[in-house]
Structure formats: C-alpha cells, structure tokens
Write a protein that holds these residues in place. Structure first.
Motif, mmCIF file in Angstrom:
data_model
loop_
_atom_site.group_PDB
_atom_site.id
_atom_site.type_symbol
_atom_site.label_atom_id
_atom_site.label_comp_id
_atom_site.label_asym_id
_atom_site.label_seq_id
_atom_site.Cartn_x
_atom_site.Cartn_y
_atom_site.Cartn_z
ATOM 1 N N LYS A 1 -1.596 7.899 -20.398
ATOM 2 C CA LYS A 1 -2.245 8.347 -21.633
ATOM 3 C C LYS A 1 -1.231 9.002 -22.565
ATOM 4 C CE LYS A 1 -5.792 9.505 -24.257
ATOM 5 N NZ LYS A 1 -5.881 8.719 -25.445
ATOM 6 N N LEU A 2 -0.363 9.835 -22.011
ATOM 7 C CA LEU A 2 0.662 10.497 -22.810
ATOM 8 C C LEU A 2 1.520 9.473 -23.550
ATOM 9 C CD1 LEU A 2 2.442 13.077 -23.512
ATOM 10 C CD2 LEU A 2 3.753 12.428 -21.488
ATOM 11 N N GLU B 1 0.838 6.265 -24.130
ATOM 12 C CA GLU B 1 0.038 5.486 -25.072
ATOM 13 C C GLU B 1 -0.119 6.241 -26.387
ATOM 14 O OE1 GLU B 1 -3.664 4.487 -23.232
ATOM 15 O OE2 GLU B 1 -2.777 2.848 -22.079
ATOM 16 N N ASP B 2 -0.405 7.549 -26.295
ATOM 17 C CA ASP B 2 -0.553 8.362 -27.510
ATOM 18 C C ASP B 2 0.743 8.399 -28.311
ATOM 19 O OD1 ASP B 2 -3.162 8.873 -26.773
ATOM 20 O OD2 ASP B 2 -2.765 10.911 -26.034
ATOM 21 N N ARG B 3 1.855 8.540 -27.638
ATOM 22 C CA ARG B 3 3.145 8.586 -28.337
ATOM 23 C C ARG B 3 3.481 7.249 -28.984
ATOM 24 N NH1 ARG B 3 7.165 12.508 -24.846
ATOM 25 N NH2 ARG B 3 5.814 14.327 -24.985
ATOM 26 N N ILE B 4 3.199 6.178 -28.299
ATOM 27 C CA ILE B 4 3.468 4.848 -28.859
ATOM 28 C C ILE B 4 2.564 4.601 -30.057
ATOM 29 C CG2 ILE B 4 3.282 2.361 -28.405
ATOM 30 C CD1 ILE B 4 4.338 3.028 -25.551
ATOM 31 N N ASP B 5 1.282 4.982 -29.943
ATOM 32 C CA ASP B 5 0.365 4.835 -31.081
ATOM 33 C C ASP B 5 0.857 5.638 -32.273
ATOM 34 O OD1 ASP B 5 -1.257 3.168 -29.606
ATOM 35 O OD2 ASP B 5 -2.746 4.720 -29.135
ATOM 36 N N SER B 6 1.302 6.850 -32.031
ATOM 37 C CA SER B 6 1.817 7.708 -33.096
ATOM 38 C C SER B 6 3.036 7.059 -33.757
ATOM 39 C CB SER B 6 2.174 9.080 -32.525
ATOM 40 O OG SER B 6 2.761 9.883 -33.503
ATOM 41 N N PHE B 7 3.918 6.515 -32.969
ATOM 42 C CA PHE B 7 5.109 5.850 -33.497
ATOM 43 C C PHE B 7 4.717 4.624 -34.331
ATOM 44 C CE2 PHE B 7 8.761 2.917 -33.010
ATOM 45 C CZ PHE B 7 9.690 3.667 -33.714
ATOM 46 N N GLU B 8 3.747 3.844 -33.851
ATOM 47 C CA GLU B 8 3.279 2.676 -34.596
ATOM 48 C C GLU B 8 2.702 3.095 -35.947
ATOM 49 O OE1 GLU B 8 0.542 0.724 -31.957
ATOM 50 O OE2 GLU B 8 2.136 -0.447 -31.013
ATOM 51 N N ASN B 9 1.929 4.181 -35.965
ATOM 52 C CA ASN B 9 1.367 4.686 -37.225
ATOM 53 C C ASN B 9 2.473 5.096 -38.180
ATOM 54 O OD1 ASN B 9 -1.266 4.285 -36.375
ATOM 55 N ND2 ASN B 9 -1.486 6.359 -35.592
ATOM 56 N N TYR B 10 3.488 5.740 -37.659
ATOM 57 C CA TYR B 10 4.632 6.156 -38.472
ATOM 58 C C TYR B 10 5.324 4.936 -39.097
ATOM 59 C CZ TYR B 10 9.306 7.957 -39.537
ATOM 60 O OH TYR B 10 10.483 8.265 -40.156
ATOM 61 N N ILE B 11 5.551 3.919 -38.297
ATOM 62 C CA ILE B 11 6.184 2.686 -38.790
ATOM 63 C C ILE B 11 5.306 2.034 -39.857
ATOM 64 C CG2 ILE B 11 6.930 0.341 -38.143
ATOM 65 C CD1 ILE B 11 8.830 2.542 -37.199
ATOM 66 N N ASP B 12 3.998 2.001 -39.625
ATOM 67 C CA ASP B 12 3.076 1.419 -40.607
ATOM 68 C C ASP B 12 3.144 2.172 -41.935
ATOM 69 O OD1 ASP B 12 2.271 -0.488 -38.788
ATOM 70 O OD2 ASP B 12 0.410 0.547 -38.231
ATOM 71 N N GLN B 13 3.210 3.497 -41.872
ATOM 72 C CA GLN B 13 3.296 4.314 -43.093
ATOM 73 C C GLN B 13 4.591 4.017 -43.851
ATOM 74 O OE1 GLN B 13 2.859 8.369 -41.845
ATOM 75 N NE2 GLN B 13 0.687 8.122 -41.342
ATOM 76 N N ILE B 14 5.662 3.904 -43.140
ATOM 77 C CA ILE B 14 6.945 3.577 -43.776
ATOM 78 C C ILE B 14 6.875 2.207 -44.432
ATOM 79 C CG2 ILE B 14 9.370 3.012 -43.316
ATOM 80 C CD1 ILE B 14 9.359 5.241 -41.218
ATOM 81 N N GLN C 1 0.821 -1.212 0.000
ATOM 82 C CA GLN C 1 0.000 0.000 0.000
ATOM 83 C C GLN C 1 0.854 1.262 0.000
ATOM 84 O OE1 GLN C 1 0.261 -2.168 2.475
ATOM 85 N NE2 GLN C 1 0.537 -1.096 4.414
ATOM 86 N N LYS C 2 2.094 1.162 0.454
ATOM 87 C CA LYS C 2 2.989 2.315 0.478
ATOM 88 C C LYS C 2 3.501 2.675 -0.913
ATOM 89 C CE LYS C 2 2.869 2.995 4.884
ATOM 90 N NZ LYS C 2 2.484 4.226 5.518
ATOM 91 N N LEU C 3 3.319 1.775 -1.878
ATOM 92 C CA LEU C 3 3.735 2.044 -3.251
ATOM 93 C C LEU C 3 2.658 2.784 -4.050
ATOM 94 C CD1 LEU C 3 5.424 -1.388 -3.976
ATOM 95 C CD2 LEU C 3 6.586 0.803 -3.763
ATOM 96 N N ILE C 4 1.474 2.918 -3.499
ATOM 97 C CA ILE C 4 0.354 3.543 -4.207
ATOM 98 C C ILE C 4 0.668 4.968 -4.675
ATOM 99 C CG2 ILE C 4 -2.031 4.366 -3.938
ATOM 100 C CD1 ILE C 4 -2.549 1.785 -2.320
ATOM 101 N N PRO C 5 1.285 5.829 -3.851
ATOM 102 C CA PRO C 5 1.578 7.184 -4.354
ATOM 103 C C PRO C 5 2.439 7.189 -5.615
ATOM 104 C CG PRO C 5 1.846 7.128 -1.978
ATOM 105 C CD PRO C 5 1.637 5.713 -2.434
ATOM 106 N N ALA C 6 3.412 6.310 -5.694
ATOM 107 C CA ALA C 6 4.262 6.241 -6.889
ATOM 108 C C ALA C 6 3.450 5.730 -8.074
ATOM 109 C CB ALA C 6 5.465 5.342 -6.633
ATOM 110 N N PHE C 7 2.616 4.727 -7.843
ATOM 111 C CA PHE C 7 1.773 4.188 -8.902
ATOM 112 C C PHE C 7 0.852 5.266 -9.462
ATOM 113 C CE2 PHE C 7 -2.401 2.481 -10.039
ATOM 114 C CZ PHE C 7 -2.056 1.713 -11.136
ATOM 115 N N LEU C 8 0.217 6.030 -8.581
ATOM 116 C CA LEU C 8 -0.707 7.074 -9.027
ATOM 117 C C LEU C 8 0.018 8.177 -9.789
ATOM 118 C CD1 LEU C 8 -3.028 7.321 -5.900
ATOM 119 C CD2 LEU C 8 -3.533 6.234 -8.113
ATOM 120 N N TRP C 9 1.208 8.510 -9.352
ATOM 121 C CA TRP C 9 1.977 9.544 -10.036
ATOM 122 C C TRP C 9 2.359 9.083 -11.442
ATOM 123 C CZ3 TRP C 9 6.982 10.120 -11.965
ATOM 124 C CH2 TRP C 9 7.340 11.431 -12.293
ATOM 125 N N ILE C 10 2.810 7.839 -11.561
ATOM 126 C CA ILE C 10 3.208 7.297 -12.855
ATOM 127 C C ILE C 10 1.987 7.136 -13.763
ATOM 128 C CG2 ILE C 10 4.127 5.235 -14.005
ATOM 129 C CD1 ILE C 10 6.013 4.973 -11.531
#
Length: 108
Positions: free
Chosen positions: A85-86, A88-101, A71-80
C-alpha cells in the motif's frame, strides 16, 4: 548457524536459483551450468537455500535433484506485502506529479 528465508533471498544468485527451480526441478549440475561462477560456489548457495528450507534435495540415481519448497517463502512474501500500500500510494503520487507537469507543458 540458524538461517531464515530473508538470508536466502538476500543474495541475487540465490534469488535467481529460486526462480529457476520454481519453473522445474533441476540437478545440481544443471543449476551450476546456468551460472558463470564455480560449482563449489553454487553448492554453497544451494546449501544455504537448503538450510533455510527453501529447497530440498531428492536423490535420483547418481544425481541430486533440487526441488523448490515454495511454502517456505511465505514469511518473506507476507513481510513485503505489508509495504504494498505504501508503494502504491507513492507511485500514484508520482504519476499525479508527472501528469501535472505534462498539463503545464501542454498549456504552454
């Protein structure tokens, strides 16, 4: 010195200790046996984890068992988690870029 969960997880050895103790309680000696660093160094890491509240010690006979306090690890988990979302969006963008290439390559 006041310590917090972020100081505890800042060190890779302490993160590995947390991972080990998440699977099962271990004695101080058992924890030390898992690493190629000195027993006093492991004791120092365990002390920091204890000061942060991430582990507790339970004396059983002549041994001290290290018990995880997840339970003491919860603050770190919540912060991370707020950055999830940030990334996930960047990884999705990178995947789209690779697909286009790949599509351009396939068309040639």
């Amino acid at each position: 010195m006041r310590r917090d969960v972020f100081q505890a997880i800042a060190d890779p050895v302490r993160r590995e200790i947390i991972e080990l103790l998440a699977m099962q309680p271990l004695s101080v000696n058992e924890v030390a046996e898992k690493f190629e660093i000195s027993r006093p160094a492991i004791s120092k890491h365990l002390k920091i984890l204890s000061e942060c509240g991430i582990i507790a010690f339970n004396k059983v006979g002549r041994e001290r068992l290290c018990l995880i306090q997840p339970q003491k690890l919860i603050p770190a988990f919540l912060w991370i988690k707020q950055y999830n979302k940030l990334w996930e969006d960047r990884i999705d963008s990178f995947e789209n870029y690779i697909d286009q290439i790949q599509l351009k390559k396939d068309k040639k």
